[in-house]
Motif scaffolding. Structure first.
Motif, PDB file in Angstrom:
ATOM      1  N   SER A 107    -140.382 -13.718 120.679  1.00 22.06           N
ATOM      2  CA  SER A 107    -141.338 -12.796 120.079  1.00 22.06           C
ATOM      3  C   SER A 107    -142.745 -13.372 119.970  1.00 22.06           C
ATOM      4  CB  SER A 107    -140.848 -12.367 118.693  1.00 22.06           C
ATOM      5  OG  SER A 107    -140.558 -13.481 117.873  1.00 22.06           O
ATOM      6  N   ASP A 108    -142.901 -14.687 120.061  1.00 20.60           N
ATOM      7  CA  ASP A 108    -144.241 -15.276 120.015  1.00 20.60           C
ATOM      8  C   ASP A 108    -145.084 -14.866 121.220  1.00 20.60           C
ATOM      9  OD1 ASP A 108    -142.223 -16.930 121.313  1.00 20.60           O
ATOM     10  OD2 ASP A 108    -143.809 -18.380 121.685  1.00 20.60           O
ATOM     11  N   GLU A 133    -136.261 -11.770 118.872  1.00 21.65           N
ATOM     12  CA  GLU A 133    -136.965 -11.801 117.597  1.00 21.65           C
ATOM     13  C   GLU A 133    -136.767 -13.165 116.938  1.00 21.65           C
ATOM     14  OE1 GLU A 133    -137.788  -7.984 115.016  1.00 21.65           O
ATOM     15  OE2 GLU A 133    -135.776  -8.760 114.681  1.00 21.65           O
ATOM     16  N   ARG A 134    -137.893 -13.886 116.705  1.00 20.72           N
ATOM     17  CA  ARG A 134    -137.814 -15.230 116.133  1.00 20.72           C
ATOM     18  C   ARG A 134    -138.875 -15.406 115.048  1.00 20.72           C
ATOM     19  NH1 ARG A 134    -137.777 -20.099 120.078  1.00 20.72           N
ATOM     20  NH2 ARG A 134    -136.862 -21.045 118.214  1.00 20.72           N
ATOM     21  N   TYR A 135    -138.758 -16.502 114.313  1.00 21.72           N
ATOM     22  CA  TYR A 135    -139.752 -16.903 113.308  1.00 21.72           C
ATOM     23  C   TYR A 135    -139.963 -15.832 112.240  1.00 21.72           C
ATOM     24  CZ  TYR A 135    -140.739 -19.841 117.372  1.00 21.72           C
ATOM     25  OH  TYR A 135    -140.619 -20.676 118.456  1.00 21.72           O
ATOM     26  N   GLY A 136    -138.967 -14.986 112.008  1.00 26.16           N
ATOM     27  CA  GLY A 136    -139.102 -13.944 111.012  1.00 26.16           C
ATOM     28  C   GLY A 136    -139.969 -12.785 111.447  1.00 26.16           C
ATOM     29  N   ASP A 137    -140.312 -12.715 112.731  1.00 32.61           N
ATOM     30  CA  ASP A 137    -141.156 -11.631 113.236  1.00 32.61           C
ATOM     31  C   ASP A 137    -140.426 -10.284 113.155  1.00 32.61           C
ATOM     32  OD1 ASP A 137    -143.183 -13.380 113.898  1.00 32.61           O
ATOM     33  OD2 ASP A 137    -142.513 -13.642 115.963  1.00 32.61           O
ATOM     34  N   GLU A 163    -130.475 -17.047 112.987  1.00 40.55           N
ATOM     35  CA  GLU A 163    -131.556 -17.558 112.158  1.00 40.55           C
ATOM     36  C   GLU A 163    -131.691 -19.070 112.205  1.00 40.55           C
ATOM     37  OE1 GLU A 163    -133.036 -17.221 107.498  1.00 40.55           O
ATOM     38  OE2 GLU A 163    -131.510 -15.868 108.294  1.00 40.55           O
ATOM     39  N   HIS A 166    -134.452 -20.377 114.535  1.00 37.10           N
ATOM     40  CA  HIS A 166    -135.808 -19.843 114.465  1.00 37.10           C
ATOM     41  C   HIS A 166    -136.867 -20.934 114.429  1.00 37.10           C
ATOM     42  CE1 HIS A 166    -134.713 -15.528 112.934  1.00 37.10           C
ATOM     43  NE2 HIS A 166    -134.096 -15.871 114.038  1.00 37.10           N
ATOM     44  N   GLY A 167    -136.540 -22.085 113.843  1.00 41.95           N
ATOM     45  CA  GLY A 167    -137.552 -23.136 113.726  1.00 41.95           C
ATOM     46  C   GLY A 167    -137.406 -24.264 114.728  1.00 41.95           C
ATOM     47  N   SER A 169    -137.977 -26.028 118.129  1.00 40.03           N
ATOM     48  CA  SER A 169    -138.953 -25.888 119.212  1.00 40.03           C
ATOM     49  C   SER A 169    -139.025 -27.151 120.060  1.00 40.03           C
ATOM     50  CB  SER A 169    -140.348 -25.597 118.639  1.00 40.03           C
ATOM     51  OG  SER A 169    -140.859 -26.754 117.999  1.00 40.03           O
ATOM     52  N   GLU A 172    -141.254 -29.888 118.494  1.00 34.63           N
ATOM     53  CA  GLU A 172    -140.618 -30.795 117.545  1.00 34.63           C
ATOM     54  C   GLU A 172    -139.773 -31.840 118.266  1.00 34.63           C
ATOM     55  OE1 GLU A 172    -140.771 -31.221 114.185  1.00 34.63           O
ATOM     56  OE2 GLU A 172    -142.494 -29.887 114.351  1.00 34.63           O
TER      57      GLU A 172
END
Length: 208
Positions: A107-108, A133-137, A163, A166-167, A169, A172
């Motif tokens: 979603s970004d 849908e990621r990062y709470g979008d 979920e 979602h964080g 990456s 990281e």
């Protein structure tokens, strides 16, 4: 064969890349996901990432992960091109190879479509888009409130993702990787060279 086309740096591939792609296959009913890594030069020069594993390394990583996974395929098409091809060209190439393709991304990327991509209308109308849908979008709200995205809405399918990823990456992972490399180099200077930085004795923290 119906395939979702998942392009990106994969610098390096993460558990999120793999598990979210598998979830996308299950939710859409497609047969597989084709991972298409982009060129190292594009990652460092255009995207200006802090570090990039070379083309051979990222391709080898993806192919190793794909072993035994019938739903996962890896294409080196973009790596073989003289210049980094546009996504539309990659999709056309895979269509010519016999795949019924749909573009898969996180979603970004939604907010980048109007200003950062080319041939978006052709991609949407000829192939279609699956947005993870990621990062709470709230992707449906984002699409509904953006006139440009709303004009493409009939061609964009939104799917939910686990979920816990979602964080996660590549940024990281690279940060930890570079930290470990620096620590390893420091270790090598502190122990006899015959022990090669204690690399044969490294074990997971839970085992210590």
């Amino acid at each position: 064969m119906k395939a979702l086309v998942f392009g990106g740096a994969f610098n390096p591939p993460t558990k999120a890349h793999i598990d979210l792609a598998r979830s996308a296959v299950e939710q859409t009913g497609f047969e597989k996901v084709i991972f298409v890594p982009s060129k190292m030069r594009y990652i460092t020069e255009d995207q200006q990432k802090d570090y990039a594993f070379d083309d051979h390394a990222r391709l080898a990583m993806l192919r190793r992960i794909a072993e035994g996974k019938a739903w996962m395929e890896v294409s080196d098409y973009e790596l073989q091109c003289a210049e980094q091809p546009r996504t539309y060209r990659t999709l056309c190439h895979l269509r010519e190879e016999g795949y019924e393709c749909r573009l898969l991304f996180g979603s970004d990327k939604l907010v980048e479509l109007q200003t950062g991509w080319r041939h978006v209308e052709e991609i949407a109308s000829e192939f279609g888009i699956v947005c993870m849908e990621r990062y709470g979008d709230d992707c449906r709200r984002i699409i509904a409130e953006d006139p440009y995205l709303n004009s493409l809405s009939e061609h964009i399918a939104v799917i939910e993702t686990p979920e816990e990823y979602h964080g996660v990456s590549s940024t990281e992972v690279r940060r930890e990787y570079m930290r470990m490399c620096r620590s390893f180099a420091k270790l090598q200077k502190m122990v006899p060279e015959e022990l090669e930085g204690l690399k044969d004795y490294i074990q997971p923290m839970e085992d210590i």
